[in-house]
Design a protein around this motif. Sequence first.
Motif, PDB file in Angstrom:
ATOM      1  N   VAL A  51      -1.650  -1.199  -4.063  1.00 40.63           N
ATOM      2  CA  VAL A  51      -2.759  -0.256  -3.935  1.00 40.63           C
ATOM      3  C   VAL A  51      -2.183   1.102  -3.524  1.00 40.63           C
ATOM      4  O   VAL A  51      -1.367   1.174  -2.607  1.00 40.63           O
ATOM      5  N   VAL A  60       0.848  -1.187   0.000  1.00 41.84           N
ATOM      6  CA  VAL A  60       0.000   0.000   0.000  1.00 41.84           C
ATOM      7  C   VAL A  60       0.890   1.245   0.000  1.00 41.84           C
ATOM      8  O   VAL A  60       1.837   1.340   0.789  1.00 41.84           O
ATOM      9  N   ARG A  62      -9.674   0.162   2.753  1.00 41.39           N
ATOM     10  CA  ARG A  62      -9.757   1.539   3.247  1.00 41.39           C
ATOM     11  C   ARG A  62     -10.332   1.564   4.667  1.00 41.39           C
ATOM     12  O   ARG A  62      -9.846   2.266   5.548  1.00 41.39           O
ATOM     13  N   HIS A 103       4.782   4.069   2.344  1.00 45.10           N
ATOM     14  CA  HIS A 103       4.361   2.752   1.859  1.00 45.10           C
ATOM     15  C   HIS A 103       4.486   1.724   2.970  1.00 45.10           C
ATOM     16  O   HIS A 103       5.250   1.910   3.923  1.00 45.10           O
TER      17      HIS A 103
END
Lengths: 83, 161
Positions: free
Chosen positions: A74, A5, A34, A19
């Motif tokens: 993501v 992420v 999320r 990250h």
Amino acid sequence: MSLRVLYFAGLRDALGCAHEEAAADGIGNVDDLRRQLAGRGGPWLALLEHKSLKVAVNQAMASLTTPLGDGDEVAFFPPVTGG
Amino acid sequence: MAFISVRAEDFDVASENEALALADQQAGAVVNFVGLVRGGDIAAMTLEHYPGMTEKALAAIVADAQRRWQLQAVRVIHRIGRLLPGERIVYVGVASRHRQAAFAACEFIMDYLKTEAPFWKREETAAGSHWVDARESDDHARDRWQSSPGATPSAVRAGPK
């Protein structure tokens, strides 16, 4: 499963994180991820509250309903301002 | 053909236009756009991007333009890092057989670059530094193209493929 992420620009500054590798069991799509991340509280609530947050999956623009799989990349970021 | 570069180094506009003109003998028109750091209150601007995705996003925008218009060559250069007022940020150059396609494609690529390519600007002023907010007018500029595929917003038709 595990996801990479990334966070960019003002969102990264607010989170203090560029990250991370996120363990994401029970995650089906971007919205699930999320919500899991926002569960950390504090600045992470921005993931739910930011009105125009953008997301990319595997370096292509995506949406909250985009499905996620093991190893996906993501990225969350504010609306872009290049050019 | 398309050339896409995301880099810190500056570019020379004349050399880029020349490369477009030389790329294809069928080219009868070269149109280019150069974006600059505006002066005024800004002391400097830092451009951040998403390495990997940026190049893919730009390639997709250029490919879309190449589907809409017959283009002989396209060059896109976007700088990253810290830039001072007056410095060049972005170059978009398009060569086509006739001017209409080059004008339209150049504007199309810029409208999409500003709303789809993952770049972010941080401005430094006397009061400190802040991330630049996206402008709704940029979204509107992009959306004009969705109702008029293959044409400019003012309905100038592209040449036949």
